[in-house]
Design a protein around this motif. Structure first.
Motif, mmCIF file in Angstrom:
data_model
loop_
_atom_site.group_PDB
_atom_site.id
_atom_site.type_symbol
_atom_site.label_atom_id
_atom_site.label_comp_id
_atom_site.label_asym_id
_atom_site.label_seq_id
_atom_site.Cartn_x
_atom_site.Cartn_y
_atom_site.Cartn_z
ATOM 1 N N HIS A 97 0.810 -1.222 0.000
ATOM 2 C CA HIS A 97 0.000 0.000 0.000
ATOM 3 C C HIS A 97 0.844 1.273 0.000
ATOM 4 C CE1 HIS A 97 1.027 -0.832 4.166
ATOM 5 N NE2 HIS A 97 0.762 0.431 4.464
ATOM 6 N N ASN A 99 4.034 3.654 -1.569
ATOM 7 C CA ASN A 99 4.801 3.819 -2.795
ATOM 8 C C ASN A 99 6.265 3.443 -2.520
ATOM 9 O OD1 ASN A 99 6.165 6.061 -1.669
ATOM 10 N ND2 ASN A 99 4.739 7.529 -2.563
ATOM 11 N N LYS A 110 11.084 6.662 -10.135
ATOM 12 C CA LYS A 110 9.994 5.707 -9.901
ATOM 13 C C LYS A 110 9.493 5.773 -8.456
ATOM 14 C CE LYS A 110 11.254 2.445 -13.532
ATOM 15 N NZ LYS A 110 12.208 3.332 -14.212
ATOM 16 N N ASP A 144 7.090 7.251 -6.954
ATOM 17 C CA ASP A 144 5.650 7.257 -6.680
ATOM 18 C C ASP A 144 4.948 5.955 -7.060
ATOM 19 O OD1 ASP A 144 5.761 9.844 -5.675
ATOM 20 O OD2 ASP A 144 5.492 10.745 -7.658
ATOM 21 N N ARG A 145 5.661 5.020 -7.644
ATOM 22 C CA ARG A 145 5.020 3.763 -8.030
ATOM 23 C C ARG A 145 4.825 2.862 -6.824
ATOM 24 N NH1 ARG A 145 7.492 1.830 -13.870
ATOM 25 N NH2 ARG A 145 7.355 3.857 -14.920
ATOM 26 N N LYS A 146 3.853 1.961 -6.931
ATOM 27 C CA LYS A 146 3.605 0.950 -5.914
ATOM 28 C C LYS A 146 4.363 -0.333 -6.299
ATOM 29 C CE LYS A 146 0.617 3.358 -3.473
ATOM 30 N NZ LYS A 146 -0.824 3.055 -3.519
ATOM 31 N N GLY A 198 3.393 -3.288 -6.777
ATOM 32 C CA GLY A 198 2.693 -4.070 -7.783
ATOM 33 C C GLY A 198 2.866 -3.567 -9.197
ATOM 34 N N GLN A 199 3.379 -2.341 -9.351
ATOM 35 C CA GLN A 199 3.608 -1.762 -10.680
ATOM 36 C C GLN A 199 5.029 -2.002 -11.177
ATOM 37 O OE1 GLN A 199 2.299 2.214 -9.250
ATOM 38 N NE2 GLN A 199 0.858 2.169 -10.973
ATOM 39 N N LEU A 200 5.823 -2.756 -10.406
ATOM 40 C CA LEU A 200 7.220 -2.986 -10.753
ATOM 41 C C LEU A 200 7.460 -4.443 -11.139
ATOM 42 C CD1 LEU A 200 9.027 -1.039 -7.881
ATOM 43 C CD2 LEU A 200 8.376 -0.184 -10.138
ATOM 44 N N SER A 201 8.518 -4.658 -11.893
ATOM 45 C CA SER A 201 8.935 -6.026 -12.229
ATOM 46 C C SER A 201 9.622 -6.660 -11.027
ATOM 47 C CB SER A 201 9.904 -5.991 -13.408
ATOM 48 O OG SER A 201 11.139 -5.384 -13.021
ATOM 49 N N GLN A 204 12.951 -5.038 -10.352
ATOM 50 C CA GLN A 204 12.816 -3.717 -9.741
ATOM 51 C C GLN A 204 12.427 -3.816 -8.275
ATOM 52 O OE1 GLN A 204 9.971 -2.183 -12.591
ATOM 53 N NE2 GLN A 204 11.516 -0.878 -13.559
ATOM 54 N N ARG A 205 11.540 -4.749 -7.931
ATOM 55 C CA ARG A 205 11.185 -4.942 -6.527
ATOM 56 C C ARG A 205 12.394 -5.382 -5.711
ATOM 57 N NH1 ARG A 205 6.490 -7.161 -8.900
ATOM 58 N NH2 ARG A 205 7.184 -9.296 -8.513
#
Length: 344
Positions: free
Chosen positions: A95, A97, A132, A134-136, A138-141, A144-145
């Motif tokens: 939840h 970013n 990046k 502001d991304r969550k 779940g929006q990353l590969s 990237q995570r």
């Protein structure tokens, strides 16, 4: 008092960890140097992950002593230790970013919003994720995570970074890319990295030194080259890479030494018809039982006339005229390619 440079980053002395009647760690002695990329390698249940958890403070030793930069840490809670851990599942907050995920540890430490965001952005830039914020998750590969988890661990500036199979969830190509990036990052930071893995190629390609674990003990510790080229016992020879373990009777026949030996498949060559073996070499005749294509090499399995089985890694360029499965062939290797092992 010892100079700071001579104090190990992590030191184990007679460390044991029991779970009931099970000795998960059984008398481990180990020193990890400051700035060293150190790998703990072994199969599941060998004790490597428990050792990592003992350093992190998630477990306490049943016996023995653990020091981090000269300070005894038995009984010290995890949050007080100068270490941080990157887990295989990354453990990111879905939840939040990316920036808030990275800054969470700083917030817990009471760092003000402006300063922690500054440090968080620096950490994200260090792992090539600038822009990046502001991304969550779940929006990353997956890769990237994994970088976010690294940034979160590094932003609190630990003296030792612990990595618990952090590449296990990545596909092969991405895992190989991250191996290179992790090694480069460790060199640039100069931190001690302690990396737990069951993947031999990861340990050999990334680490300055490797400890091979088996049944709660260290079977061998040394440089990747030492572990691979000079395994100390049958377990290390079998587990690290692929090796032919030569029984003592055969080693005695070839070298006059009544001990087991290790022979790596890539040390074995194929003798084509009419080729005479070179001096100081051993020639084995037998029948090909299987040929497996591995791109640059073919894995050739041979049932030797003297008994037993040999595996050879023959370059694909050298196997164009090789007989098929079931044919008789000669394999050849230098006597110096046999590494005599002291351990059982």
């Amino acid at each position: 008092m010892a100079e700071p440079s001579t104090i190990p980053a992590v030191s184990f002395r007679g460390v044991e960890r029991h779970f009931g009647a099970v000795k998960a760690v059984d008398g481990v002695n180990l020193d990890i140097a400051p700035g060293e990329f150190f790998a703990m390698l072994g199969p599941s249940g060998s004790g490597k992950t428990t050792c990592l958890r003992l350093i992190a403070g998630f477990e306490q030793p049943t016996a023995g002593h653990i020091e981090i930069f000269g300070e005894h840490v038995e009984g010290m809670p995890a949050y007080r230790r100068p270490v941080n851990t990157v887990f295989q599942d990354y453990a990111l907050f879905p939840h939040l970013n990316i920036l808030d995920n990275v800054c969470y540890g700083l917030m817990i430490r009471g760092i003000g919003r402006q300063e922690r965001y500054r440090q968080g952005r620096e950490a994200l830039a260090m792992v090539k994720l600038a822009g990046k914020e502001d991304r969550k998750p779940g929006q990353l590969s997956g890769g990237q995570r994994q970088r976010v988890a690294l940034a979160r661990a590094l932003v609190v500036r630990p003296k030792v970074l612990l990595l618990d199979e952090p590449l296990g969830a990545l596909d092969l190509k991405l895992r190989e890319e991250m191996q290179s990036e992790l090694k480069s990052l460790q060199r640039s930071l100069g931190l001690s990295f302690v990396f737990v893995t069951h993947d031999q190629s990861e340990a050999l390609s990334m680490a300055d030194r490797v400890a091979v674990f088996n049944d709660g003990r260290i079977a061998q510790v040394g440089s990747p080259q030492e572990i691979y080229e000079r395994p100390s016992n049958r377990f290390v020879a079998d587990f690290v890479g692929s090796s032919n373990v030569i029984e003592p009777a055969q080693t005695k026949a070839w070298l006059g030494i009544d001990k087991p030996a290790s022979l790596r498949p890539e040390k074995i060559g194929l003798l084509v018809d009419g080729t005479s073996p070179a001096a100081d070499t051993v020639t084995i005749t037998g029948t090909i039982t299987q040929i497996l294509y591995h791109g640059a090499v073919n894995r050739v399995e041979l049932a030797a006339e003297t008994g037993g089985r040999l595996i050879a890694a023959i370059p694909a360029s050298a196997t164009a005229g090789m007989p098929a499965q079931g044919a008789a062939v000669r394999l050849n290797f230098s006597a110096q390619a046999l590494h005599v092992m002291e351990g059982a």
